[in-house]
Design a protein around this motif. Sequence first.
Motif, PDB file in Angstrom:
ATOM      1  N   VAL A   1       7.498   7.440   2.657  1.00 14.80           N
ATOM      2  CA  VAL A   1       7.421   6.483   3.884  1.00 14.80           C
ATOM      3  C   VAL A   1       9.020   6.153   4.316  1.00 14.80           C
ATOM      4  O   VAL A   1       9.467   5.353   3.534  1.00 14.80           O
ATOM      5  N   ASP A   2       9.587   6.687   5.412  1.00 13.87           N
ATOM      6  CA  ASP A   2      11.005   6.424   5.770  1.00 13.87           C
ATOM      7  C   ASP A   2      10.905   4.719   6.101  1.00 13.87           C
ATOM      8  O   ASP A   2      10.027   4.268   6.600  1.00 13.87           O
TER       9      ASP A   2
ATOM     10  N   VAL B   1       4.080   0.725   5.612  1.00 12.49           N
ATOM     11  CA  VAL B   1       3.565   1.754   4.875  1.00 12.49           C
ATOM     12  C   VAL B   1       2.239   1.746   5.210  1.00 12.49           C
ATOM     13  O   VAL B   1       1.439   2.833   4.999  1.00 12.49           O
ATOM     14  N   THR B   2       1.407   0.704   5.347  1.00 15.81           N
ATOM     15  CA  THR B   2      -0.043   0.753   5.911  1.00 15.81           C
ATOM     16  C   THR B   2      -0.122   1.490   7.032  1.00 15.81           C
ATOM     17  O   THR B   2      -1.362   2.225   7.206  1.00 15.81           O
ATOM     18  N   GLN B   3       0.572   1.318   8.053  1.00 20.14           N
ATOM     19  CA  GLN B   3       0.681   2.135   9.214  1.00 20.14           C
ATOM     20  C   GLN B   3       0.740   3.775   9.003  1.00 20.14           C
ATOM     21  O   GLN B   3       0.135   4.565   9.727  1.00 20.14           O
TER      22      GLN B   3
ATOM     23  N   GLY C   1      -1.545   9.135   8.584  1.00 20.99           N
ATOM     24  CA  GLY C   1      -1.279  10.152   7.835  1.00 20.99           C
ATOM     25  C   GLY C   1      -0.110  10.695   8.048  1.00 20.99           C
ATOM     26  O   GLY C   1       0.408  12.016   7.902  1.00 20.99           O
ATOM     27  N   GLN C   2       0.976   9.737   8.032  1.00 21.73           N
ATOM     28  CA  GLN C   2       2.490  10.276   8.466  1.00 21.73           C
ATOM     29  C   GLN C   2       3.350   9.819   7.113  1.00 21.73           C
ATOM     30  O   GLN C   2       4.384   9.329   7.124  1.00 21.73           O
TER      31      GLN C   2
END
Length: 122
Positions: free
Chosen positions: A62-63, A47-49, A54-55
């Motif tokens: 977030v998949d 999630v942080t990444q 911005g993905q």
Amino acid sequence: FYDWNSGEFIQKIEATPKDVYWSDSGNMVLIATEESAYVLAYNTEKVTQAIAAGQISVEDGVDGSFDLLYEIGDTIISGKWVGDCFIYVNSSGRLNYSVGGQIETLVHLETSAGGQAQHSIL
């Protein structure tokens, strides 16, 4: 679910929760519904990444942010995480604990005349 700091949409979970219990470490969450409960793993790093890059999908979040670990086929009245162990009182008045999907009964508590549990975990 939304990220607390950024407000970004993380993921929609198809359940109607009665209560939501986060573990102290923040890596697991239990969603209690009227008839059962679901224990999910939360992938903080993913999630942080995704937020940093911005993905984040507007529709899907977030998949892979949450993974179903196991289901508890009990109606949970109250509960609390202690490490990776979830301790709870069910609607039948049993004090149970769950670790890794294994459920053990610690004690049968007193119930009211209608069979409802009179105890809760703070």
